[in-house]
Design an enzyme around this catalytic site. Structure first.
Site, short mmCIF file in Angstrom:
data_model
loop_
_atom_site.label_atom_id
_atom_site.label_comp_id
_atom_site.label_asym_id
_atom_site.label_seq_id
_atom_site.Cartn_x
_atom_site.Cartn_y
_atom_site.Cartn_z
N GLY A 135 0.81 -1.22 0.00
CA GLY A 135 0.00 0.00 0.00
C GLY A 135 0.84 1.26 0.00
N LEU A 136 0.92 1.90 -1.16
CA LEU A 136 1.61 3.19 -1.27
C LEU A 136 0.62 4.26 -1.74
N GLU A 138 -2.62 6.50 -2.53
CA GLU A 138 -3.79 6.91 -1.75
C GLU A 138 -4.82 7.54 -2.69
N HIS A 141 -3.29 10.76 -3.72
CA HIS A 141 -1.84 10.80 -4.01
C HIS A 141 -1.41 9.54 -4.73
N GLU A 374 2.67 1.50 -11.12
CA GLU A 374 4.13 1.52 -10.87
C GLU A 374 4.80 2.71 -11.55
N THR A 376 3.31 6.09 -14.11
CA THR A 376 2.70 6.14 -15.45
C THR A 376 3.79 6.34 -16.51
P1 TGC Z 1 12.37 12.23 -5.21
O1 TGC Z 1 12.88 13.49 -4.61
O2 TGC Z 1 12.65 11.94 -6.64
O3 TGC Z 1 12.90 10.99 -4.35
C1 TGC Z 1 12.69 10.90 -2.95
C2 TGC Z 1 13.72 9.93 -2.39
O4 TGC Z 1 13.57 8.65 -3.00
C3 TGC Z 1 14.77 8.32 -3.73
N1 TGC Z 1 14.37 7.69 -4.98
C4 TGC Z 1 14.68 6.44 -5.29
N2 TGC Z 1 15.39 5.52 -4.63
C5 TGC Z 1 15.53 4.32 -5.22
N3 TGC Z 1 14.96 4.03 -6.40
C6 TGC Z 1 14.23 4.93 -7.09
N4 TGC Z 1 13.64 4.59 -8.22
C7 TGC Z 1 14.06 6.20 -6.54
N5 TGC Z 1 13.40 7.32 -6.93
C8 TGC Z 1 13.61 8.22 -5.96
C9 TGC Z 1 15.49 9.63 -3.95
O5 TGC Z 1 16.86 9.44 -4.13
C10 TGC Z 1 15.15 10.36 -2.68
O6 TGC Z 1 15.98 9.85 -1.64
P2 TGC Z 1 16.49 10.81 -0.44
O7 TGC Z 1 17.38 9.93 0.36
O8 TGC Z 1 17.18 11.95 -1.13
O9 TGC Z 1 15.25 11.23 0.27
O10 TGC Z 1 10.84 12.17 -4.90
P3 TGC Z 1 9.64 12.90 -5.56
O11 TGC Z 1 8.61 13.07 -4.50
O12 TGC Z 1 10.10 14.12 -6.32
O13 TGC Z 1 9.20 11.73 -6.53
C11 TGC Z 1 8.70 11.93 -7.76
C12 TGC Z 1 8.59 10.60 -8.53
C13 TGC Z 1 7.78 10.88 -9.76
C14 TGC Z 1 9.97 10.13 -8.92
C15 TGC Z 1 7.98 9.45 -7.74
O14 TGC Z 1 7.19 9.86 -6.74
C16 TGC Z 1 7.34 8.36 -8.56
O15 TGC Z 1 8.02 7.46 -9.05
N6 TGC Z 1 5.99 8.34 -8.71
C17 TGC Z 1 5.28 7.21 -9.28
C18 TGC Z 1 4.52 6.51 -8.17
C19 TGC Z 1 4.55 5.03 -8.29
O16 TGC Z 1 5.31 4.42 -9.03
N7 TGC Z 1 3.68 4.39 -7.52
C20 TGC Z 1 3.64 2.96 -7.54
C21 TGC Z 1 2.65 2.44 -6.52
S1 TGC Z 1 2.76 0.68 -6.31
C22 TGC Z 1 2.03 0.04 -7.67
O17 TGC Z 1 1.62 0.69 -8.57
C23 TGC Z 1 1.95 -1.43 -7.69
S2 TGC Z 1 1.10 -2.11 -9.04
C24 TGC Z 1 1.55 -3.71 -8.78
C25 TGC Z 1 1.02 -4.67 -9.73
O18 TGC Z 1 -0.19 -4.96 -9.69
O19 TGC Z 1 1.85 -5.28 -10.50
P1 FAD Z 2 -2.41 10.58 -11.15
O1 FAD Z 2 -1.15 10.70 -10.39
O2 FAD Z 2 -3.58 11.37 -10.67
O3 FAD Z 2 -2.11 10.93 -12.68
C1 FAD Z 2 -3.17 11.14 -13.64
C2 FAD Z 2 -2.51 11.55 -14.96
O4 FAD Z 2 -1.75 12.76 -14.78
C3 FAD Z 2 -1.51 10.51 -15.50
O5 FAD Z 2 -1.59 10.49 -16.91
C4 FAD Z 2 -0.15 11.06 -15.08
O6 FAD Z 2 0.88 10.65 -15.95
C5 FAD Z 2 -0.40 12.56 -15.17
N1 FAD Z 2 0.45 13.32 -14.26
C6 FAD Z 2 0.48 13.27 -12.90
N2 FAD Z 2 1.41 14.12 -12.42
C7 FAD Z 2 1.98 14.72 -13.48
C8 FAD Z 2 3.01 15.70 -13.65
N3 FAD Z 2 3.66 16.22 -12.59
N4 FAD Z 2 3.34 16.08 -14.89
C9 FAD Z 2 2.72 15.55 -15.97
N5 FAD Z 2 1.74 14.62 -15.89
C10 FAD Z 2 1.39 14.22 -14.66
N6 FAD Z 2 -0.66 1.34 -6.02
C11 FAD Z 2 -0.11 0.75 -4.92
O7 FAD Z 2 0.39 1.43 -4.04
N7 FAD Z 2 -0.15 -0.60 -4.77
C12 FAD Z 2 -0.71 -1.42 -5.68
O8 FAD Z 2 -0.70 -2.64 -5.52
C13 FAD Z 2 -1.31 -0.84 -6.85
N8 FAD Z 2 -1.95 -1.62 -7.75
C14 FAD Z 2 -2.63 -1.03 -8.79
C15 FAD Z 2 -3.44 -1.83 -9.61
C16 FAD Z 2 -4.17 -1.24 -10.64
C17 FAD Z 2 -5.06 -2.09 -11.49
C18 FAD Z 2 -4.05 0.14 -10.90
C19 FAD Z 2 -4.79 0.77 -12.04
C20 FAD Z 2 -3.28 0.93 -10.07
C21 FAD Z 2 -2.57 0.36 -9.00
N9 FAD Z 2 -1.82 1.14 -8.10
C22 FAD Z 2 -1.25 0.57 -6.98
C23 FAD Z 2 -1.82 2.60 -8.22
C24 FAD Z 2 -0.89 3.13 -9.29
O9 FAD Z 2 0.45 3.04 -8.91
C25 FAD Z 2 -1.30 4.57 -9.60
O10 FAD Z 2 -2.57 4.49 -10.26
C26 FAD Z 2 -0.30 5.31 -10.44
O11 FAD Z 2 0.91 5.53 -9.73
C27 FAD Z 2 -0.84 6.66 -10.95
O12 FAD Z 2 -1.45 7.38 -9.93
P2 FAD Z 2 -2.94 7.97 -10.12
O13 FAD Z 2 -3.82 6.88 -10.62
O14 FAD Z 2 -3.32 8.64 -8.86
O15 FAD Z 2 -2.83 9.03 -11.28
#
Ligand code: TGC
Ligand code: FAD
Length: 398
Positions: A135-136, A138, A141, A374, A376
């Site tokens: 859970g990451l 929200e 967010h 993970e 976009t």
């Molecule tokens: P930012 O300032 O970039 O970074 C904060 C701290 O984190 C470190 N960091 C990393 N460390 C290791 N690996 C990476 N890929 C890292 N990216 C950043 C960074 O060095 C920093 O460390 P420190 O020690 O200086 O504090 O943070 P930001 O808030 O500006 O981040 C922006 C951004 C876009 C990079 C980030 O928030 C992001 O990647 N957003 C996407 C969110 C996301 O991927 N959510 C995934 C949720 S889980 C999921 O979707 C599971 S689906 C599973 C499934 O069904 O298969």
């Molecule tokens: P938003 O962040 O609201 O983004 C909406 C749109 O705006 C996107 O096109 C994005 O690219 C764009 N956007 C956002 N910010 C910017 C910017 N700064 N500049 C330009 N464009 C921007 N999360 C977990 O923690 N655990 C899970 O197990 C998990 N499983 C998932 C399973 C499914 C089926 C799905 C659909 C999602 C899951 N997620 C999970 C959540 C997933 O990681 C998020 O949906 C994803 O990170 C995008 O967040 P959001 O949906 O809030 O979109």
């Protein structure tokens, strides 16, 4: 004269070591013989079959890269990727289950957990007897998890969690949830992000399902709701703080997705090729026309790039030479290409393409989620943009 392999033009499979190849074949055999017949039904009926979790566990497909001392198989990163490719060739939903269990639940426990946490949870997770979620995200967010509002307030012997997570894979069926929350010493404290192992029977914790999705229908998705949930100190990761905790897990899961999407894209390309060879219009196979041929050529070119990227990244990970921006590049490219290939394959099947039987629409719908979760497609573009220019463009300036 050498022959041209229309499924692996640059012969990357010939570079695989003996053990990686055997693991790939085991995963392929299981996915084609046991998973394939049940995945379409699961997708159509919005049903995840828990027996599949145990079968994957028995074959060593869960937590495959985790230390065997705790029930993992200790295989290479390449082998982990090859497993994802075979499972996602059939269904991204079951690959999601496998990714979450392996990279987002077992990996953080193995990397950040205490000895007691590892012994308590990892062997049962590896067998598929316990199911985990991560859970990451929200409700407010997603792309900016650093702004999360779920809190963990320090109290005697543990922490009290309040808040909610959304879009969580496996949540309604999970026994344990790895939850990232802002840990505070008192209510006015800013709080640093910490990881908690929440167990399903804890008071005040619930995980309602999100039903009627049009994508990843065989994968359970839901919320995690925390209403004054007491989490004992023994369920907290002791040392890791900040976003680097969850991102370390995401680097592994995103890498797995880069491989998984290769499998989905290969399936759609191979189906489209067979269809245009079999289907006749105007008296000739559709595949005798220039447009379908160049579509297939584009698909194969993209797939070749996807295969080589995933394979090379696996080798770099095995050698400890990877960087998280390489993972962003591969996740972004391979998801985007796979989605384009699936949509094109759907079009090339005409009306048959919208049915379940041909399975290309199934992949189109699934890959829409895979391209979003993970991080976009655009967010990974911005991560790379920041790496290239050293200027962040997530937040507008001016
Ligand atoms: P930012 O300032 O970039 O970074 C904060 C701290 O984190 C470190 N960091 C990393 N460390 C290791 N690996 C990476 N890929 C890292 N990216 C950043 C960074 O060095 C920093 O460390 P420190 O020690 O200086 O504090 O943070 P930001 O808030 O500006 O981040 C922006 C951004 C876009 C990079 C980030 O928030 C992001 O990647 N957003 C996407 C969110 C996301 O991927 N959510 C995934 C949720 S889980 C999921 O979707 C599971 S689906 C599973 C499934 O069904 O298969
Ligand atoms: P938003 O962040 O609201 O983004 C909406 C749109 O705006 C996107 O096109 C994005 O690219 C764009 N956007 C956002 N910010 C910017 C910017 N700064 N500049 C330009 N464009 C921007 N999360 C977990 O923690 N655990 C899970 O197990 C998990 N499983 C998932 C399973 C499914 C089926 C799905 C659909 C999602 C899951 N997620 C999970 C959540 C997933 O990681 C998020 O949906 C994803 O990170 C995008 O967040 P959001 O949906 O809030 O979109």
């Amino acid at each position: 004269r050498n022959s041209f392999n229309i499924n692996d033009p640059f012969l990357f499979e010939s570079e695989l070591g003996e053990e990686d190849r055997m693991i790939m074949e085991t995963a392929r055999d299981y996915a084609q013989s046991k998973l394939e017949p049940r995945a379409l039904k699961g997708n159509q009926e919005e049903y995840f079959d828990p027996a599949i979790a145990k079968e994957m566990g028995e074959l060593g497909l869960l937590g495959a890269a985790i230390d065997p001392e705790y029930g993992g198989s200790g295989v290479s990163q390449t082998a982990y990727g090859l497993i994802a490719r075979e499972v996602e060739r059939v269904d991204s939903g079951y690959r999601s289950f496998m990714s979450v269990q392996s990279s987002l639940v077992m990996l953080p426990i193995s990397k950040f957990g205490t000895e007691e946490q590892k012994e308590r949870f990892l062997p049962s997770l590896a067998k598929g007897e316990l199911i985990g979620c991560f859970g990451l995200t929200e409700p407010d967010h997603g792309s900016d998890p650093g702004a999360m509002t779920t809190t963990a307030l320090k109290t005697d012997g543990g922490w009290i969690l309040n808040g909610a997570k959304m879009w969580i894979t496996n949540s309604p069926i999970a026994d344990v949830a790895i939850v990232w929350a802002k840990a505070k010493a008192n209510k006015s404290d800013e709080g640093v992000i910490r990881g908690f192992i929440v167990e399903k029977e804890m008071d005040g914790f619930s995980a309602p399902a999100t039903k009627h999705k049009m994508s990843l229908r065989a994968s359970e998705t839901g919320e995690l709701v925390f209403e004054d949930v007491f989490v004992p100190q023994k369920n907290v990761f002791p040392d890791v703080t900040g976003l680097k905790g969850p991102f370390a897990c995401l680097n592994s899961a995103r890498y797995g997705i880069a491989w998984g999407t290769v499998g989905a894209a290969e399936f759609c390309y191979q189906k489209a090729r067979q269809y245009v060879l079999d289907r006749k219009q105007f008296g000739y196979p559709i595949g005798a026309n220039q447009l379908p041929q160049t579509k297939l050529a584009n698909m194969l070119t993209d797939i070749t790039q996807m295969q080589l990227l995933a394979w090379r990244l696996g080798k770099l990970k095995d050698e400890g030479r990877d960087h998280h921006s390489m993972v962003s590049l591969a996740k972004r490219n391979n998801c985007g290409r796979a989605l384009d290939i699936a949509r094109t394959a759907r079009d090339m099947h005409g009306a048959n393409g919208i049915t379940g039987d041909y399975r290309v629409m199934h992949h189109v719908m699934n890959l829409e989620s895979v391209n979003t979760y993970e991080g976009t497609y655009d967010i990974h573009g911005l991560i790379l943009g920041r790496e290239i220019t050293d200027i962040q463009a997530f937040v507008p300036r001016g």
